[in-house]
Scaffold this motif. Structure first.
Motif, PDB file in Angstrom:
ATOM      1  N   LEU A  12      -3.720   8.453   1.907  1.00 31.29           N
ATOM      2  CA  LEU A  12      -4.037   7.200   2.588  1.00 31.29           C
ATOM      3  C   LEU A  12      -5.503   6.838   2.368  1.00 31.29           C
ATOM      4  N   LYS A  13      -6.392   7.814   2.512  1.00 27.12           N
ATOM      5  CA  LYS A  13      -7.819   7.549   2.331  1.00 27.12           C
ATOM      6  C   LYS A  13      -8.126   7.076   0.911  1.00 27.12           C
ATOM      7  N   TYR A  35      -0.066  -6.322  -2.252  1.00 24.94           N
ATOM      8  CA  TYR A  35      -1.252  -6.484  -3.092  1.00 24.94           C
ATOM      9  C   TYR A  35      -0.833  -7.050  -4.441  1.00 24.94           C
ATOM     10  N   ALA A  64      -9.828  -1.251  -1.024  1.00 30.30           N
ATOM     11  CA  ALA A  64     -10.958  -1.970  -0.426  1.00 30.30           C
ATOM     12  C   ALA A  64     -11.975  -2.364  -1.498  1.00 30.30           C
ATOM     13  N   GLU A 114       1.587  -8.018   3.328  1.00 27.17           N
ATOM     14  CA  GLU A 114       1.431  -6.574   3.109  1.00 27.17           C
ATOM     15  C   GLU A 114       1.460  -6.204   1.629  1.00 27.17           C
ATOM     16  N   VAL A 146      -6.734   3.483   0.523  1.00 27.17           N
ATOM     17  CA  VAL A 146      -7.536   2.513   1.290  1.00 27.17           C
ATOM     18  C   VAL A 146      -8.888   2.284   0.627  1.00 27.17           C
ATOM     19  N   ASP A 147      -9.552   3.361   0.208  1.00 24.39           N
ATOM     20  CA  ASP A 147     -10.863   3.221  -0.433  1.00 24.39           C
ATOM     21  C   ASP A 147     -10.778   2.427  -1.734  1.00 24.39           C
ATOM     22  N   ARG A 149       0.832  -1.199   0.000  1.00 22.39           N
ATOM     23  CA  ARG A 149       0.000   0.000   0.000  1.00 22.39           C
ATOM     24  C   ARG A 149       0.870   1.253   0.000  1.00 22.39           C
TER      25      ARG A 149
END
Length: 80
Positions: free
Chosen positions: A31-32, A54, A39, A52, A35-36, A20
């Motif tokens: 970060l937001k 992806y 997700a 850790e 993360v969004d 990430r």
């Protein structure tokens, strides 16, 4: 799936699995945002998290693309 941020993440992950933090740094995402997007991509199974890191789920991503194309393709109706 067609969100530009998500497409950029998919493009990055198509090169190699990344963390990430790497996604945030290389794509200049907050970060937001990261993360969004991550997700959502995990929710639709386009990516998976291994520790850790992806990575792309190539088969699932191909199926998602195929489904989207079928939805967008106009139906052929022959003229009378």
């Amino acid at each position: 799936m067609s969100d530009p941020g998500r497409l950029r993440i998919i493009g990055l992950l198509s090169q190699k699995p990344v963390t990430r933090a790497e996604i945030m740094a290389r794509l200049d995402l907050s970060l937001k945002e990261a993360v969004d997007h991550l997700a959502y991509l995990q929710h639709v199974s386009a990516i998976s998290l291994d520790g850790e890191t992806y990575k792309l789920n190539d088969d699932k991503l191909a199926n998602l693309a195929r489904e989207k194309l079928v939805q967008e393709r106009p139906s052929f109706v022959p003229a009378d």
